[in-house]
Design a protein around this motif. Sequence first.
Motif, PDB file in Angstrom:
ATOM      1  N   LYS A   1      -5.409  28.158 -34.442  1.00 33.44           N
ATOM      2  CA  LYS A   1      -5.278  29.470 -33.517  1.00 33.44           C
ATOM      3  C   LYS A   1      -3.807  29.164 -34.209  1.00 33.44           C
ATOM      4  O   LYS A   1      -3.660  30.547 -33.663  1.00 33.44           O
ATOM      5  N   GLU A   2      -2.942  28.575 -34.571  1.00 30.32           N
ATOM      6  CA  GLU A   2      -1.856  28.959 -34.981  1.00 30.32           C
ATOM      7  C   GLU A   2      -1.726  29.680 -36.045  1.00 30.32           C
ATOM      8  O   GLU A   2      -0.798  31.047 -35.808  1.00 30.32           O
ATOM      9  N   LEU A   3      -2.703  30.182 -37.310  1.00 27.52           N
ATOM     10  CA  LEU A   3      -2.284  30.660 -37.853  1.00 27.52           C
ATOM     11  C   LEU A   3      -2.963  32.525 -37.452  1.00 27.52           C
ATOM     12  O   LEU A   3      -1.993  33.810 -37.531  1.00 27.52           O
ATOM     13  N   LEU A   4      -3.502  32.607 -36.205  1.00 28.20           N
ATOM     14  CA  LEU A   4      -3.438  33.691 -35.412  1.00 28.20           C
ATOM     15  C   LEU A   4      -2.266  34.240 -34.456  1.00 28.20           C
ATOM     16  O   LEU A   4      -2.890  35.546 -33.962  1.00 28.20           O
ATOM     17  N   LYS A   5      -1.533  33.260 -34.356  1.00 26.26           N
ATOM     18  CA  LYS A   5      -0.863  33.885 -33.958  1.00 26.26           C
ATOM     19  C   LYS A   5       0.562  35.131 -34.278  1.00 26.26           C
ATOM     20  O   LYS A   5       0.890  35.007 -35.422  1.00 26.26           O
ATOM     21  N   ASN A   6       0.189  36.031 -33.422  1.00 26.23           N
ATOM     22  CA  ASN A   6       1.486  37.265 -33.588  1.00 26.23           C
ATOM     23  C   ASN A   6       0.995  37.871 -34.204  1.00 26.23           C
ATOM     24  O   ASN A   6       1.957  38.450 -35.408  1.00 26.23           O
ATOM     25  N   VAL A   7      -0.822  38.337 -34.384  1.00 28.12           N
ATOM     26  CA  VAL A   7      -1.421  38.758 -35.599  1.00 28.12           C
ATOM     27  C   VAL A   7      -1.073  40.208 -34.908  1.00 28.12           C
ATOM     28  O   VAL A   7      -1.943  40.208 -33.926  1.00 28.12           O
ATOM     29  N   SER A   8      -1.441  41.127 -35.430  1.00 26.31           N
ATOM     30  CA  SER A   8      -2.082  42.444 -34.928  1.00 26.31           C
ATOM     31  C   SER A   8      -1.837  43.474 -36.026  1.00 26.31           C
ATOM     32  O   SER A   8      -0.898  43.427 -37.000  1.00 26.31           O
ATOM     33  N   PHE A   9      -3.310  43.881 -36.340  1.00 28.97           N
ATOM     34  CA  PHE A   9      -3.531  44.921 -37.404  1.00 28.97           C
ATOM     35  C   PHE A   9      -3.686  46.349 -36.235  1.00 28.97           C
ATOM     36  O   PHE A   9      -4.080  45.991 -35.857  1.00 28.97           O
ATOM     37  N   PRO A  10      -3.734  47.777 -37.166  1.00 30.92           N
ATOM     38  CA  PRO A  10      -3.564  48.526 -37.035  1.00 30.92           C
ATOM     39  C   PRO A  10      -5.187  49.561 -37.331  1.00 30.92           C
ATOM     40  O   PRO A  10      -5.361  50.393 -36.172  1.00 30.92           O
ATOM     41  N   TRP A  11      -5.787  48.749 -37.415  1.00 31.90           N
ATOM     42  CA  TRP A  11      -6.844  48.981 -37.824  1.00 31.90           C
ATOM     43  C   TRP A  11      -8.231  48.548 -36.641  1.00 31.90           C
ATOM     44  O   TRP A  11      -8.339  47.984 -35.930  1.00 31.90           O
ATOM     45  N   THR A  12      -9.522  49.932 -36.094  1.00 34.38           N
ATOM     46  CA  THR A  12     -10.114  49.539 -35.210  1.00 34.38           C
ATOM     47  C   THR A  12     -11.772  49.380 -36.074  1.00 34.38           C
ATOM     48  O   THR A  12     -11.583  49.688 -36.847  1.00 34.38           O
ATOM     49  N   SER A  13     -12.703  49.605 -35.384  1.00 36.51           N
ATOM     50  CA  SER A  13     -13.993  48.836 -35.297  1.00 36.51           C
ATOM     51  C   SER A  13     -14.317  50.390 -36.631  1.00 36.51           C
ATOM     52  O   SER A  13     -14.768  50.025 -37.599  1.00 36.51           O
ATOM     53  N   ASP A  14     -13.250  51.321 -36.448  1.00 34.55           N
ATOM     54  CA  ASP A  14     -13.895  52.624 -36.959  1.00 34.55           C
ATOM     55  C   ASP A  14     -13.524  53.198 -37.851  1.00 34.55           C
ATOM     56  O   ASP A  14     -13.326  53.679 -39.247  1.00 34.55           O
ATOM     57  N   ASP A  15     -12.465  51.860 -38.498  1.00 36.86           N
ATOM     58  CA  ASP A  15     -11.677  51.975 -40.242  1.00 36.86           C
ATOM     59  C   ASP A  15     -12.397  50.915 -40.722  1.00 36.86           C
ATOM     60  O   ASP A  15     -11.341  50.622 -42.340  1.00 36.86           O
ATOM     61  N   ILE A  16     -13.121  50.633 -40.486  1.00 38.80           N
ATOM     62  CA  ILE A  16     -13.927  48.730 -40.822  1.00 38.80           C
ATOM     63  C   ILE A  16     -15.676  49.269 -41.223  1.00 38.80           C
ATOM     64  O   ILE A  16     -15.879  50.233 -40.346  1.00 38.80           O
ATOM     65  N   ILE A  17     -15.732  49.289 -42.670  1.00 41.84           N
ATOM     66  CA  ILE A  17     -16.921  49.253 -43.591  1.00 41.84           C
ATOM     67  C   ILE A  17     -16.857  47.504 -44.333  1.00 41.84           C
ATOM     68  O   ILE A  17     -17.224  47.568 -44.638  1.00 41.84           O
ATOM     69  N   ILE A  18     -18.937  47.794 -43.823  1.00 44.18           N
ATOM     70  CA  ILE A  18     -18.615  46.604 -44.992  1.00 44.18           C
ATOM     71  C   ILE A  18     -19.985  46.911 -45.801  1.00 44.18           C
ATOM     72  O   ILE A  18     -21.227  47.426 -44.963  1.00 44.18           O
ATOM     73  N   ILE A  19     -19.844  45.849 -46.870  1.00 44.36           N
ATOM     74  CA  ILE A  19     -20.774  46.335 -47.626  1.00 44.36           C
ATOM     75  C   ILE A  19     -21.068  44.832 -48.619  1.00 44.36           C
ATOM     76  O   ILE A  19     -20.837  44.519 -48.850  1.00 44.36           O
ATOM     77  N   THR A  20     -23.027  44.689 -48.812  1.00 41.22           N
ATOM     78  CA  THR A  20     -23.134  43.882 -49.602  1.00 41.22           C
ATOM     79  C   THR A  20     -24.686  44.063 -50.017  1.00 41.22           C
ATOM     80  O   THR A  20     -25.495  45.234 -49.971  1.00 41.22           O
TER      81      THR A  20
END
Length: 613
Positions: A469-488
């Motif tokens: 929870k501490e690591l997640l504090k004040n975290v903000s990233f600009p990406w939305t779902s449309d900006d990410i893709i998973i490859i496996t």
Amino acid sequence: MKIIQVHSKLNVYLILFVTLLVIVLPPSTAAISCSKVSSALKKNKSVDYNDLKKCLESFPFNAKLATETVDAVLHFLSNYYVFYDRAREDPPSGFTYQPVDLKNELDSIRKKKFKSDYDFTITLRNIIFKLKDGHTSIFNLCYQRFNYDQGLSLYSVVTTDKKKKKKQIIKVLKDSVDSSNNNCEVIEIGGKPALQAIIDFANDTIQYSKDLSVRFNMALAPSKSQFLRELFQQFTLREDLPETSSIKYKLTCPKKKKPFILERKWKITYHDGFDGFSYSCLEQNNENISNGKTSRDKITKSTLSNKFKTSNSEDLKIAHAKELAAGSLYLLNDKSKTGVVVVDEEQSSDEDSYKDYFQELKKHGTKKIILDMSNNNGGTITVAIFLTSLLFSSKQPNAFPTDIILNNLTISKIENSFKTNSTVDDLYNPNVYLSFPFGNHFNSSSEFIGTQKKRTSNLYFDALTSDEKELLKNVSFPWTSDDIIIITNGFCASACALISLFLSEIHKVRTIAVGGLLNDQMSFSTYPGGQIISPDTVSSSVGDKIADVPGKNVLSFTVREAYDFDQNYTAKDVLEYSYKPADCRLYYDEKNVKDPSLLWLEASKILNNEVKC
């Protein structure tokens, strides 16, 4: 009196004669074979196949021990294996496996008289393998620690002929014995068309996915050089005694005029060398070796503390991306401003590294992100929740609902834990769980147990720790779902499956599956079942009368199941038995199988809507 004396003398002579026979007659063939196996291991040489086969089959069948083993396995699976009933049902469309009635199948081997203990063990193991559940298996600490190596890496390529018709073939990626065979096409294996031989092997032998295309990938060499040896190349790298001492391959090579037959024997070694073989097999006893119990759900990996250093791996070829962190973080060498994060396991020690990776990409002005989750064997459950929360921090809930099987013992343990306000981190302690979907603590044991007949109420997986929870504090990233893709390559297992499925199902992140069978849809994840556990852990928790599986057999099984959910947070399909094919599909060729950055470039085009799936 004289007659008695004569008989006494005859008895003496008979004893002497028998004694001489024992001394003069050679030891049994089996004993000689085990001696030869030991001798080869002492000298660090490959064990002869026939010697090993005779040795393994020399351990006598113990009917009493076999019955106790079957009793224990059936006891734990029928009372705690969360998919015990569901395994009997026909597979959903898209999956390829046979229904398994565990009770009937296990009961059937009680009536058999096996030729050897090895024969019994393999029969038992094959029943469990039919489940195609990577969390559930039985492993013998003697028989399954041999390594069988052909010295070949095979892979599948999809090519296009002059008529623009696609064709799938098998090729040699690397022959460590004779490099002149590299890049040759494999026409036949054991007299059967090569492609069909691999499909049949994947269908019949590999246990780690309900999707045949994923199992097909696992039979062959993976797309990256850093991989889990025991989980890939299973056709040429095995842990069970193969049916034959060698395999014949029919090859055709660009530099050779005619097709030819390559016969390759197995190079056989033991996981712990001679000492391990002597301890586990030759000095076999019927006691459990608790410190030998292993779990495939967690693997070790070198620390990521040297992040942002360049990898010096000679085998790993990344020609079309700039490496920012060794083997984990890249920027594509194109104009798309696309970053690649390689997520190859879920360990709590890596959480700050993953946070740093995304922050580094943000600093570089990265517009799009590819999550390469191939060859991921899973890990810690809370890391899955951490990663989804890291990317989509404002979204709740941040994990799938789950439940656990109930019986008299587990209900009693649940009620007692709540009554005593226990805070012990235990599978059946309601005080360490949060309710789904809002993350509230349970007010009573009955609320935790819920109204389902054989399952608890809906639970969160595990709550995030204070450090997470501490690591997640004040975290903000600009990406939305449309900006990410998973490859496996389909083998994104356990905790990895839960991450990729959650991002796909709940956040609508697109997915790409690579490889598999031509023209078939393919899963991008495998065995999301929930949670793996061993019998001794369950037994010690609930006070079960059976402590563990006897002998050298190590059983593990899925104890918690995860569900998809709808907009009203109502649990729907069991994820382990839900076919979730990837949105898009790529295939391997002679270049991208050796350089994953070529696959990343293709993924970037899909992500940036330059090409359609």
